[in-house]
Scaffold this motif. Structure first.
Motif, short mmCIF file in Angstrom:
data_model
loop_
_atom_site.label_atom_id
_atom_site.label_comp_id
_atom_site.label_asym_id
_atom_site.label_seq_id
_atom_site.Cartn_x
_atom_site.Cartn_y
_atom_site.Cartn_z
N ARG A 1 0.91 -1.27 0.02
CA ARG A 1 0.01 -0.03 0.12
C ARG A 1 0.88 1.17 0.09
O ARG A 1 0.40 2.25 -0.42
CB ARG A 1 -0.95 -0.16 1.14
N LYS A 2 2.17 1.02 0.41
CA LYS A 2 3.10 2.28 0.48
C LYS A 2 3.48 2.66 -0.86
O LYS A 2 3.53 3.70 -1.30
CB LYS A 2 4.10 2.11 1.30
N VAL A 3 3.49 1.49 -1.92
CA VAL A 3 3.78 1.80 -3.34
C VAL A 3 2.56 2.27 -3.84
O VAL A 3 2.69 3.34 -5.01
CB VAL A 3 4.21 0.27 -3.88
N THR A 4 1.43 1.70 -3.55
CA THR A 4 -0.01 2.14 -4.32
C THR A 4 -0.36 3.30 -3.88
O THR A 4 -0.99 4.27 -4.65
CB THR A 4 -0.98 1.21 -4.32
N LYS A 5 0.06 4.00 -2.67
CA LYS A 5 -0.25 5.17 -2.10
C LYS A 5 -1.81 5.25 -1.70
O LYS A 5 -2.34 6.24 -1.98
CB LYS A 5 0.32 6.39 -2.79
N ARG A 6 -2.36 4.24 -1.54
CA ARG A 6 -3.84 4.03 -1.30
C ARG A 6 -3.84 3.47 0.12
O ARG A 6 -3.17 2.76 0.66
CB ARG A 6 -4.55 2.90 -2.41
N THR A 7 -5.06 3.75 0.74
CA THR A 7 -5.28 3.65 2.20
C THR A 7 -6.13 2.09 1.99
O THR A 7 -6.63 1.78 0.89
CB THR A 7 -6.23 4.35 2.81
N ALA A 8 -6.29 1.58 3.09
CA ALA A 8 -7.00 -0.04 3.16
C ALA A 8 -8.63 0.53 2.90
O ALA A 8 -9.47 -0.44 2.72
CB ALA A 8 -6.67 -0.53 4.34
N LEU A 9 -8.99 1.77 3.00
CA LEU A 9 -10.18 1.97 2.70
C LEU A 9 -10.74 2.15 1.39
O LEU A 9 -11.87 2.08 1.16
CB LEU A 9 -10.75 3.36 3.34
N ASP A 10 -9.67 2.06 0.45
CA ASP A 10 -9.96 2.25 -0.76
C ASP A 10 -10.40 0.96 -1.58
O ASP A 10 -9.71 0.03 -1.22
CB ASP A 10 -8.88 2.66 -1.78
N LYS B 273 -9.99 10.33 6.21
CA LYS B 273 -11.11 11.05 5.98
C LYS B 273 -11.94 11.14 4.66
O LYS B 273 -13.03 10.59 4.73
CB LYS B 273 -11.24 12.41 6.69
N PRO B 274 -11.01 11.26 3.75
CA PRO B 274 -11.55 11.44 2.22
C PRO B 274 -12.16 9.95 1.94
O PRO B 274 -13.19 9.76 1.23
CB PRO B 274 -10.44 12.05 1.50
N ASP B 275 -11.44 9.15 2.20
CA ASP B 275 -11.84 7.55 1.61
C ASP B 275 -12.84 7.14 2.60
O ASP B 275 -13.83 6.37 2.18
CB ASP B 275 -10.56 6.69 1.82
N PHE B 276 -12.92 7.49 3.86
CA PHE B 276 -13.91 7.07 4.65
C PHE B 276 -15.30 7.74 4.38
O PHE B 276 -16.25 7.02 4.24
CB PHE B 276 -13.52 7.44 6.15
N ASP B 277 -15.22 9.09 3.89
CA ASP B 277 -16.30 9.68 3.35
C ASP B 277 -16.82 9.12 2.15
O ASP B 277 -18.07 8.95 2.05
CB ASP B 277 -16.06 11.25 3.38
N ALA B 278 -16.05 8.86 1.49
CA ALA B 278 -16.40 8.12 -0.05
C ALA B 278 -16.68 7.00 0.17
O ALA B 278 -17.78 6.51 -0.82
CB ALA B 278 -15.13 8.44 -0.88
N TYR B 279 -16.15 5.95 0.82
CA TYR B 279 -16.54 4.38 0.78
C TYR B 279 -16.88 3.82 2.12
O TYR B 279 -17.82 2.50 1.78
CB TYR B 279 -15.10 3.70 0.24
N ILE B 280 -16.77 4.40 3.00
CA ILE B 280 -17.30 3.50 4.15
C ILE B 280 -18.61 4.17 4.63
O ILE B 280 -19.78 3.52 4.93
CB ILE B 280 -16.30 3.87 5.39
N ASP B 281 -18.66 5.41 4.97
CA ASP B 281 -19.74 6.22 5.38
C ASP B 281 -21.23 5.70 4.56
O ASP B 281 -22.23 5.51 5.42
CB ASP B 281 -19.59 7.58 5.71
N PRO B 282 -21.12 5.97 3.21
CA PRO B 282 -22.34 5.74 2.49
C PRO B 282 -22.92 4.52 2.89
O PRO B 282 -24.24 4.33 2.43
CB PRO B 282 -21.74 5.85 0.99
N GLN B 283 -22.26 3.48 3.18
CA GLN B 283 -22.79 2.19 3.57
C GLN B 283 -24.13 2.16 4.70
O GLN B 283 -24.99 1.42 4.60
CB GLN B 283 -21.79 0.85 4.11
N LYS B 284 -24.13 3.05 5.40
CA LYS B 284 -25.09 3.17 6.44
C LYS B 284 -26.60 3.48 5.93
O LYS B 284 -27.44 2.90 6.68
CB LYS B 284 -24.72 4.31 7.65
N LYS B 285 -26.68 3.93 4.86
CA LYS B 285 -27.97 3.85 4.17
C LYS B 285 -28.68 2.66 3.71
O LYS B 285 -29.73 2.43 3.84
CB LYS B 285 -27.99 5.09 3.05
N ASP B 286 -27.71 1.77 3.59
CA ASP B 286 -28.00 0.28 3.33
C ASP B 286 -28.14 -0.50 4.46
O ASP B 286 -28.57 -1.64 4.22
CB ASP B 286 -26.93 -0.12 2.26
#
Length: 392
Positions: free
Chosen positions: A109-118, A221-234
Motif C-alpha cells: 500500500r505504500k507503493v500504491t499510495k492508497r489506504t485500506a479503505l479504498d 477521512k476522504p476515503d472514509f467519507d467516500a467509501y465507508i460512511d455511505p454504507q449506513k444508508k443500506d
C-alpha cells in the motif's frame, strides 16, 4: 418494580463468558457440527471504521449465541509456531474480518499510495465467492491479513457455521456481497467521539502522539467519507454514537441511537412503552441511578435516508447494570426469551467498554435481534424440509 430476579442473573452471567482462545486448526473437538447437512447459514454484515468498537460488539454477539470461543478476534498469535488469525469461531458463530481480503500488504500500500479503505485495495471478487460458498454450506480457504506485521499470511480453512458474520470496512460496498447478506448493521461513530476513542486507544494504550493520531484521521477521512460512511444508508440497523445533549461541556458521556428500519423481513424494531409514539423518559433516580449529567431515554418514528425507521435512544450513563432490569420492563420487541435476559447479557460482559451506557445496551439488543432472525429462518427451513419429506 421487583428486583428479586437479579441475584439469579448475576449467578448465571458466567455462562455467557467465552473460554480461552485456541486456534481453530489446533482444536481436537467437533464444535462446528452445529451446522446440519443441507442447512443454510444466515450471513450478517457489520460495517464500521477501525477503532469504532467492532471487537466489543462481536464479543456481545458471540456471548448471546453461546458456545465455546475457539479463535481470537482482531488478530492474535497462537502458542504453536506463531500462527495468527483474525477469525472468531464458536459453536454457532463464525466472525470473519474483512481486512483478510486486502489485495496488498502494508508495504504494498505504500507503493500504491492508497489506504485500506479504498475499494481498489480490496479483493471483492474473492469476498463475493467466499461469502456465497459459506452461505451454501461449503468450506473455504480464506486469506489472512496479519495486523501485527502487515503481511498477507498463509490462508486458513474456515468451515461454515449456522451464523456467519462479516465485519469490517466494506461488507455492504459490493452489491453482489450485499445481496447475500441476511441482515446488515452499521456502527456510526460521530467524529468527536471517534477522536476521543482513538486518543484513548492509540495515545494512552499504544503510546502514539496526538499529532500522529490527528494526522492518521485526516489522511483516512476522504476515503472514509467516500467509501465507508455511505454504507449506513443500506444497513438494516444503525448504532449511532454521539456526544451527550444533557451537558454540552461534557466530552465523555454518550448519546446513543439505535436506528431500526421498518419492513425488514423477520425483524421487528424495539421500542419504549407504546409502538409508533414519541416517548421521552427520564427514569426515576431511585430505580435507575445515574451520575451527572443524568440519563434520558427516548423512542420515536423517524426518516433515515428516505427509509421509515424506529429509533430507540439512550443519553447518559447508569451506575448499576443490575438496575437495567427496570428499563428492560419498559421495552418491547427485545427478542429476549425471558424477562431479565437483556440484563443478564449485559452483566455477562460488565467489564466490556460501553457496559454502563447506550452503546452496550443497543449492541446487546442488536445481538438478540440477530439471534431471533436466525431462529426464525431455521424454523422456516425446518418447516419446508418437513413439507418436502411429506410430499415425497
Amino acid at each position: 418494580m421487583k428486583f428479586f430476579v437479579v441475584s439469579s442473573l448475576v449467578a448465571s452471567a458466567a455462562a455467557f463468558s467465552p473460554v480461552a482462545f485456541r486456534p481453530a486448526h489446533l482444536r481436537g473437538d467437533s464444535q462446528l457440527d452445529a451446522l446440519k447437512p443441507g442447512q443454510t447459514p444466515i450471513v450478517i454484515g457489520v460495517a464500521a471504521d477501525s477503532g469504532c468498537g467492532k471487537s466489543t460488539f462481536m464479543r456481545r454477539l458471540t456471548s448471546i449465541f453461546g458456545g465455546d470461543v475457539v479463535g481470537p478476534l482482531g488478530g492474535g498469535f497462537g502458542k504453536e509456531g506463531g500462527w495468527e488469525t483474525n477469525t472468531l469461531v464458536s459453536d454457532l458463530t463464525t466472525v470473519i474480518c474483512l481486512d483478510d481480503y486486502h489485495l496488498n500488504d502494508r508495504e504494498g500500500r505504500k507503493v500504491t499510495k492508497r489506504t485500506a479503505l479504498d475499494p481498489l485495495e480490496n479483493n471483492f471478487d474473492l469476498m463475493y465467492e467466499q461469502v456465497k460458498a459459506l452461505k451454501e454450506g461449503k468450506t473455504i480457504s480464506k486469506p489472512i491479513y496479519n495486523h501485527v506485521n502487515g503481511t498477507l499470511d498463509t490462508p486458513e480453512t474456515v468451515e461454515p457455521t449456522p451464523i456467519i458474520i462479516f465485519e469490517g470496512l466494506h461488507p455492504m460496498h459490493d452489491e453482489r456481497v450485499r445481496d447475500l447478506l441476511d441482515f446488515t448493521l452499521y456502527l456510526d461513530i460521530s467524529p468527536d467521539v471517534k477522536l476521543n476513542w482513538k486518543i484513548q486507544r492509540d495515545m494512552e494504550e499504544r503510546g502514539h502522539s496526538l499529532e500522529s493520531i490527528l494526522a492518521s484521521i485526516e489522511a483516512r477521512k476522504p476515503d472514509f467519507d467516500a467509501y465507508i460512511d455511505p454504507q449506513k444508508k443500506d444497513a438494516d440497523l444503525i448504532v449511532e454514537v454521539l456526544p451527550t445533549e444533557l451537558d454540552k461541556e461534557d466530552k465523555k458521556t454518550l448519546r446513543v441511537r439505535c436506528i431500526q428500519k421498518l419492513g425488514v423481513e423477520n425483524f421487528a424494531p424495539c421500542y419504549l412503552f407504546d409502538e409508533g409514539s414519541k416517548i421521552e423518559w427520564t427514569p426515576a433516580p431511585g430505580k435507575l441511578s445515574s451520575p451527572a449529567p443524568g440519563i434520558k431515554l427516548a423512542s420515536y418514528p423517524d426518516d433515515y435516508f428516505g427509509s421509515d425507521v424506529q429509533v430507540l435512544e439512550m443519553d447518559g450513563n447508569f451506575d448499576n447494570i443490575q438496575e437495567l432490569v427496570y428499563v428492560e420492563s419498559a421495552l418491547s420487541n427485545t427478542n429476549t426469551k425471558f424477562y431479565g435476559e437483556l440484563t443478564q447479557a449485559m452483566l455477562a460482559l460488565a467489564d466490556a467498554p460501553g457496559s454502563n451506557n447506550g452503546t452496550g445496551l443497543m449492541q446487546t439488543l442488536a445481538a438478540f435481534a440477530i439471534r431471533s432472525l436466525y431462529e426464525k429462518k431455521a424454523a422456516i427451513a425446518k418447516k419446508s424440509e418437513k413439507a418436502t419429506a411429506a410430499a415425497a
